[in-house]
Write an enzyme that holds these catalytic residues in place. Structure first.
Site, PDB file in Angstrom:
ATOM      1  N   GLU A 109      15.490  10.061   1.086  1.00 48.53           N
ATOM      2  CA  GLU A 109      14.695  11.067   0.125  1.00 48.53           C
ATOM      3  C   GLU A 109      13.261  10.059  -0.222  1.00 48.53           C
ATOM      4  OE1 GLU A 109      14.961  13.874  -1.625  1.00 48.53           O
ATOM      5  OE2 GLU A 109      12.891  13.119  -2.764  1.00 48.53           O
ATOM      6  N   CYS A 151      12.972  37.083 -19.877  1.00 48.60           N
ATOM      7  CA  CYS A 151      13.104  36.987 -18.603  1.00 48.60           C
ATOM      8  C   CYS A 151      14.572  37.072 -18.182  1.00 48.60           C
ATOM      9  CB  CYS A 151      12.743  35.516 -17.796  1.00 48.60           C
ATOM     10  SG  CYS A 151      13.000  35.312 -16.074  1.00 48.60           S
ATOM     11  N   CYS A 184       9.427  38.144  -9.725  1.00 52.19           N
ATOM     12  CA  CYS A 184      10.442  38.845  -8.786  1.00 52.19           C
ATOM     13  C   CYS A 184       9.672  39.686  -7.691  1.00 52.19           C
ATOM     14  CB  CYS A 184      11.264  39.609  -9.900  1.00 52.19           C
ATOM     15  SG  CYS A 184      12.524  38.749 -10.987  1.00 52.19           S
ATOM     16  N   CYS A 209      15.334  26.836   2.624  1.00 44.96           N
ATOM     17  CA  CYS A 209      14.912  27.891   1.608  1.00 44.96           C
ATOM     18  C   CYS A 209      13.840  28.632   2.295  1.00 44.96           C
ATOM     19  CB  CYS A 209      14.601  27.191   0.307  1.00 44.96           C
ATOM     20  SG  CYS A 209      13.284  25.911   0.640  1.00 44.96           S
ATOM     21  N   ASP A 231      17.860  19.143   4.685  1.00 40.99           N
ATOM     22  CA  ASP A 231      17.394  19.948   3.624  1.00 40.99           C
ATOM     23  C   ASP A 231      16.070  19.753   3.253  1.00 40.99           C
ATOM     24  OD1 ASP A 231      17.747  21.913   1.535  1.00 40.99           O
ATOM     25  OD2 ASP A 231      18.987  20.439   0.516  1.00 40.99           O
ATOM     26  N   TYR A 281      16.304  14.295   3.529  1.00 40.90           N
ATOM     27  CA  TYR A 281      15.958  15.101   2.060  1.00 40.90           C
ATOM     28  C   TYR A 281      17.058  15.290   1.302  1.00 40.90           C
ATOM     29  CZ  TYR A 281      12.364  16.230   6.010  1.00 40.90           C
ATOM     30  OH  TYR A 281      11.973  16.254   6.961  1.00 40.90           O
ATOM     31  N   CYS A 308      13.831  44.852 -15.449  1.00 42.74           N
ATOM     32  CA  CYS A 308      12.944  43.943 -16.372  1.00 42.74           C
ATOM     33  C   CYS A 308      11.757  44.785 -16.703  1.00 42.74           C
ATOM     34  CB  CYS A 308      12.630  42.821 -15.505  1.00 42.74           C
ATOM     35  SG  CYS A 308      11.337  41.764 -16.204  1.00 42.74           S
ATOM     36  N   CYS A 345       4.341  40.420 -14.222  1.00 41.66           N
ATOM     37  CA  CYS A 345       5.144  39.208 -13.877  1.00 41.66           C
ATOM     38  C   CYS A 345       5.140  39.374 -12.231  1.00 41.66           C
ATOM     39  CB  CYS A 345       6.217  38.886 -14.601  1.00 41.66           C
ATOM     40  SG  CYS A 345       7.140  37.576 -13.740  1.00 41.66           S
ATOM     41  N   GLN A 402      19.529  22.759  -7.361  1.00 39.45           N
ATOM     42  CA  GLN A 402      19.705  24.121  -7.137  1.00 39.45           C
ATOM     43  C   GLN A 402      19.515  24.957  -8.521  1.00 39.45           C
ATOM     44  OE1 GLN A 402      19.412  25.860  -4.316  1.00 39.45           O
ATOM     45  NE2 GLN A 402      19.454  24.167  -2.696  1.00 39.45           N
TER      46      GLN A 402
END
Ligand SMILES: C[S@@+](CC[C@H](N)C(=O)[O-])C[C@H]1O[C@@H](n2cnc3c(N)ncnc32)[C@H](O)[C@@H]1O
Length: 446
Positions: A311, A188, A112, A404, A377, A287, A101, A109, A258
């Site tokens: 939730e 991107c 990443c 995550c 989650d 969640y 990139c 940016c 996701q």
């Protein structure tokens, strides 16, 4: 941790942009200083650790084992570390590649972290981070390999949901690392091509703060300027074709789903595999978003079983009600998980935090007192000690924790161990190639 040898190859200068190094005492560093350092291990957050004359340097755009010239980007009085970018590679790692990139690199940016790393080695770095978090926070030495999400080859073109920032001139772009500054971009490379095909990066977005683009697995990509009126946020339909489950899910274009097109199916298969639900069992999906795991669990436990999904987001619960309508065994509760268990919310400081003290803590009457299986989650902050204790008190035979953030997972894992559970398996997936993010599925049993 590898530090720079005293005196050797560790010197200051300018970076050629006029950032001048003044006369200072040893170890003192200021923004703009350029120093040569040997790069130590990778750390959680997309950087490596280096040392400059005893001072810890959080270094981006580098790789373990390299020797680089680093420009200091953040140095705060009293802070024991500085942040820096590798601006010149003196000795390169064998795993270094030219970033595909054009917007990846120091000062560009911030989306990443690992464009300069061969994609297979990115996964090794992420595995090292997961191991380190478990070792440090849960005192567990774990074996973990980060697997690519099926269908991913080069780590590019996977991102089906992107929030682009808008600059003062109304151009869409992405933010610099740890900054509100917007870098206008005309492509991107991690974005799904259908996101780019909307023309979002060539539009004029005067007056908008951001523009969300969603390329769902079914139907056209949608572009949603932010802020939008409630009525303007469209709903998309995501189709999940896992090996053990298939279904359609309606999701608000601004709601959680996701972002990697292979992720939802991969996580559902993994959760079903590690939990091995049986007909007639009771399961909790905490969640639960729009009901992805609740639907898969409902199908597995059958009409004689029971699934309770919890939730807090109103739109997600409304979508879940529609998505789960075919499963009479599912009860979808709109509540914060801590509220539903009747435990205190995590302490917050700042405006609005005082009212919490007067809240009555009362367990939700529809939350079961026992469960066979639990899926957790949570968002990046994790579930926290009190929720984890409540989950353990349900005495489930198995808990699948989808995470995550490996640091939050490891911290919550420590609470689960204390409550008598043990880590029975740990899967990790490269659901966010080119970034430092990694998704884990940990399974705990009694
Ligand atoms: C990582 S997402 C997972 C969603 C879902 N399991 C899925 O895979 O699509 C986390 C979800 O937790 C919800 N959430 C955040 N904090 C919460 C809380 N304290 N109680 C309940 N839900 C919460 C968010 O709205 C979001 O839908």
């Amino acid at each position: 941790m590898t530090g720079s040898p005293p005196g050797a190859g560790s010197h200051r200068g300018t970076d050629g942009t006029g950032d001048r190094v003044g006369e200072r005492s040893v170890g003192e560093l200021s923004v703009g200083d350029v120093v040569e350092v040997e790069v130590g291990p990778v750390a959680h957050g997309g950087f490596c650790i280096a040392r400059y004359e005893g001072r810890v340097v959080f270094l981006r755009h580098a790789l373990p084992g390299e020797r680089v010239r680093a420009r200091v980007t953040e140095a705060k009085p009293g802070q024991r570390f500085v942040r820096a970018d590798a601006v010149e590679v003196v000795e390169a790692s064998e795993h270094r590649v030219t970033a595909p990139c054009p917007y990846a690199g120091p000062g560009l940016c911030g989306g990443c972290d690992f464009q300069h790393v061969e994609v297979g080695h990115q996964r090794e770095l992420k595995a090292a981070v997961v191991r380190e978090q478990f070792s440090r926070l849960a005192h567990l030495e774990v074996a973990v390999a980060v697997e690519p999400v099926p269908g991913d080859h080069d780590g590019l073109g996977w991102r089906t949901r992107v929030e682009f920032a808008v600059d003062e001139a109304g151009r869409a772009g992405l933010r610099q690392h740890r900054s509100h500054d917007v870098v206008p971009v005309d492509t991107c490379l991690i974005a799904d091509e259908r996101v780019l095909a909307t023309g979002v990066l060539h539009g004029h977005w005067d007056g908008e703060q951001a523009v969300d683009v969603v390329a769902p697995s079914t139907g056209e990509a949608v572009v949603v300027p932010v802020p939008s009126g409630e009525q303007d946020v469209p709903t998309v339909v995501e189709h999940v074709a896992a090996q053990r489950f298939a279904g359609d899910f309606q999701v608000s274009a601004r709601g959680f789903w996701q972002v990697h097109p292979g992720a939802a199916a991969t996580f559902v298969d993994t959760v079903l595999e590690v939990l091995a639900p049986r007909e007639g069992e009771t399961a909790l999906d905490l969640y639960s978003g729009v009901g992805l795991f609740a639907a898969a669990l409902a199908e597995a436990v059958g009409p004689g079983g029971k699934v309770v999904a919890v939730e807090s987001d109103a739109d997600a619960v409304a979508s879940a009600a529609a998505n789960l309508a075919a499963y009479p065994s599912v009860l979808a509760l709109r509540a914060r998980v801590d509220d539903a268990f009747g435990v205190a919310r995590p302490k917050r400081s700042g405006p609005g935090s005082r009212g919490q003290r007067s809240r009555k803590l009362r367990r939700h009457p529809l939350l079961p007192l026992r469960a066979d299986l639990v899926v957790l989650d949570p968002p990046r902050t994790g579930a926290g000690k009190d929720v984890v204790a409540q989950v353990a008190a349900l005495e489930p035979r198995a808990i699948a924790y989808v995470a995550c953030d490996p640091a939050a997972l490891a911290r919550d894992a420590a609470w689960l161990l204390e409550a008598g559970y043990r880590l029975e398996g740990l899967h990790a997936f490269d659901a966010f190639p080119m970034t430092h993010h990694v998704e884990c599925v940990a399974v705990f049993g009694r």
